[in-house]
Design an enzyme around this catalytic site. Structure first.
Site, mmCIF file in Angstrom:
data_model
loop_
_atom_site.group_PDB
_atom_site.id
_atom_site.type_symbol
_atom_site.label_atom_id
_atom_site.label_comp_id
_atom_site.label_asym_id
_atom_site.label_seq_id
_atom_site.Cartn_x
_atom_site.Cartn_y
_atom_site.Cartn_z
ATOM 1 C CB VAL A 11 -4.925 -0.181 138.992
ATOM 2 C CG1 VAL A 11 -3.421 -0.326 138.902
ATOM 3 C CG2 VAL A 11 -5.335 1.214 138.524
ATOM 4 C CG LEU A 154 -4.547 1.856 133.895
ATOM 5 C CD1 LEU A 154 -6.018 2.153 133.971
ATOM 6 C CD2 LEU A 154 -4.314 0.379 134.115
ATOM 7 C CD GLU A 156 -11.735 3.628 135.330
ATOM 8 O OE1 GLU A 156 -12.923 3.729 135.011
ATOM 9 O OE2 GLU A 156 -11.349 3.671 136.514
ATOM 10 C CG ASN A 212 -4.040 11.840 136.998
ATOM 11 O OD1 ASN A 212 -3.718 11.544 135.846
ATOM 12 N ND2 ASN A 212 -4.561 10.963 137.833
ATOM 13 C CG PHE A 253 -6.662 15.627 128.049
ATOM 14 C CD1 PHE A 253 -6.238 14.425 127.521
ATOM 15 C CD2 PHE A 253 -7.338 15.608 129.253
ATOM 16 C CE1 PHE A 253 -6.486 13.239 128.174
ATOM 17 C CE2 PHE A 253 -7.595 14.438 129.921
ATOM 18 C CZ PHE A 253 -7.161 13.239 129.378
ATOM 19 N N GLY A 257 -16.678 20.309 127.565
ATOM 20 C CA GLY A 257 -17.786 19.407 127.877
ATOM 21 C C GLY A 257 -18.396 19.729 129.212
ATOM 22 C CB CYS A 264 -7.949 9.031 138.446
ATOM 23 S SG CYS A 264 -7.733 7.264 138.640
ATOM 24 C CE LYS A 267 -8.095 8.021 143.857
ATOM 25 N NZ LYS A 267 -6.668 8.189 143.743
#
Ligand code: NAD
Length: 458
Positions: A11, A154, A156, A212, A253, A257, A264, A267
């Site tokens: 980050v 953001l 990754e 999240n 989303f 899978g 992120c 946790k």
């Protein structure tokens, strides 16, 4: 504007480079001396699309510098960003020791007005702790600062685009002066009209966890639907499209899978669950999200075992994809690693390939698995191929070459990259997540394994 970025990890580095690209003077601070030396020499420690390009330009033009000296970085800076790790503690709560240690050090350095901005993902109430630490540590120095919570959203693999054109910027502060400065700093990033949402610190802190946790919930939900589709004879692709077309649900989303991973989601969901516990609230939904995720990779490994008559011991399994998702070399909590661990425990021999995550995987598995130089080398005499990451280069492989290399044309796809009907035509037995399996047509399956050295070479 002058700013210090404390913590030059994923980050901090992306944010530091992007702020510099917008014309700010950025000094990045880290305690990792070796990393700082490498960065000073222009060597990028992570793989992230477009980051190196901006990094090189701003380094050369002098807007981006690196140091291990916190005081030297902080003194001339108006903004102090904390992009420090908040790893899970043993009980799942976020470990704030890195943040609070730096806040202690910052206290005496805030002798002229500073905006101290927490970019790390931190639980509700952290802004108050940071403020207390700064005040305590800077009591004698007569400190002048405001604290802001500015969580980072953001992704990754798309970090630069996300930072340069954020869908929203969340600014949590009770200080109008700090809010105004933050708006000025971010104005060049939201020229297309995306909002800067100013709110109180606690709401900003909660927004990041809620975002999240919601995304993780979507993933666990569609994985549950996929698992049920497999039992009930439905096709999750049809169901996904059917529900995604509803604008109240949306089509993002909703890809089934092997479960979510990375540094992120796992946790942060655990930390939010812990926060709920601390406020004596039983957040049941999060338990289910985590439980579903913890077992999702078994969907595939159990399928593999069944297909081999209950025994994968001694089987040579090729694994394509090791990163927790495409476009990154990050393997933290990677579902691919969970699949490999499970197959190793059942006695399989693994030959792995990933376009970017070979070194990061080698650091985890060492000599326990074999590393292939390219996609096709991994397939050489393998009993099956297992796909774990959705890299674009896996989407249109050379099917004939694959059939010649594999001991049998057998694919387990944990990312649903291919159409089952097409796989039948191409002569593969193909198992994916939540969709009917495909068996090769008789003519295609009768291929004779005629391998040439060229099949294996890159
Ligand atoms: P990271 O582990 O990649 O980097 C952290 C950096 O901080 C390391 O370089 C470390 O050496 C440095 N550091 C540790 N203690 C320090 C100190 N006292 N002084 C200076 N530097 C110090 O972490 P990250 O992935 O960049 O995550 C940082 C925070 O941002 C976390 O809270 C994370 O949850 C959050 N976040 C991460 C992402 C992501 O995609 N990685 C996205 C959004 C938010």
């Amino acid at each position: 504007m002058k700013l210090a970025m404390v913590g030059t990890g994923y980050v901090g580095l992306v944010a530091g480079v992007c702020f510099a690209e917008m014309g700010n003077d950025v000094v990045c601070v880290d305690i990792d001396h070796a990393k700082v030396e490498r960065l000073k020499q222009g060597r990028m420690p992570i793989y992230e699309p477009a980051l190196d390009h901006y990094f090189q330009r701003n380094l050369t033009e002098g807007r981006l510098t690196f140091t291990t000296d916190l005081a030297a970085a902080v003194r001339p800076s108006a903004f102090i960003f904390l992009a420090l790790p908040t790893p899970p503690d043993e009980d799942g709560s976020a470990d704030l020791s890195h943040i609070l240690r730096v806040a202690d050090q910052l206290g005496p350095l805030c002798t002229s007005y500073k905006v101290v901005v927490t970019k790390s993902t931190v639980p509700v109430g952290t802004a108050d702790l940071v403020r207390d630490a700064l005040e305590q540590a800077g009591r004698q120095a007569g400190v002048d600062f405001d604290v802001v919570s500015n969580p980072e959203f953001l992704r990754e693999g798309a970090a630069v685009v996300d930072f340069m054109t954020p869908e929203r910027v969340v600014v949590g502060t009770s200080s109008p002066r700090a809010a105004d400065l933050m708006k000025r700093l971010y104005a060049p990033f939201v020229r297309q009209g995306n909002p800067i949402l100013v709110m109180d610190e606690r709401s900003a802190e909660m927004t990041k966890y809620a975002a999240n946790a919601f995304l993780a919930t979507k993933i666990s939900f569609i994985n549950e639907i996929a698992n049920l589709c497999a039992r009930a004879g439905a096709n999750v692709d049809c169901v996904r499209r059917g529900i995604g077309a509803d604008s109240r649900i949306g089509n993002k989303f909703l890809y089934p899978g092997l479960g979510f991973g990375g540094s992120c989601f796992p946790k942060d969901v655990r930390a939010l669950h812990k926060t709920a516990e601390q406020y004596a609230y039983d957040f049941q939904l999060l338990n289910a999200v985590l439980e579903v995720n913890a077992r999702q990779h078994l969907y595939l490994t159990n399928r593999i075992q069944e297909r081999f008559g209950g025994l994968v011991h001694g089987k040579r399994i090729a694994v394509w994809g090791l990163a927790f998702k495409a476009h990154t070399d990050d393997v933290r909590e990677s579902p691919a690693h969970r699949v490999i661990e499970e197959l190793l425990a059942r006695g399989a021999h693994i030959v792995a390939f990933d376009p970017e995550a070979m070194d990061t995987t080698r650091a985890v598995f060492g000599n326990a698995i074999t590393y292939a130089g390219n996609l096709y080398e991994a397939l050489h005499e393998a009993d099956a191929l297992v796909i774990c990451t959705e890299w674009p280069s896996f989407r249109r492989p050379d099917w004939n070459r694959m059939r010649r290399l594999l001991n049998q044309p057998l694919i387990f796809d944990g990312r649903n990259l291919y159409e089952p009907a097409c796989m039948t035509d191409k002569g593969f037995e193909y198992h994916s997540v939540g969709r009917p399996s495909a068996l090769p047509t008789r003519a295609d399956s009768s291929h004779a394994p005629r391998r040439t050295p060229l099949d294996v070479a890159a």
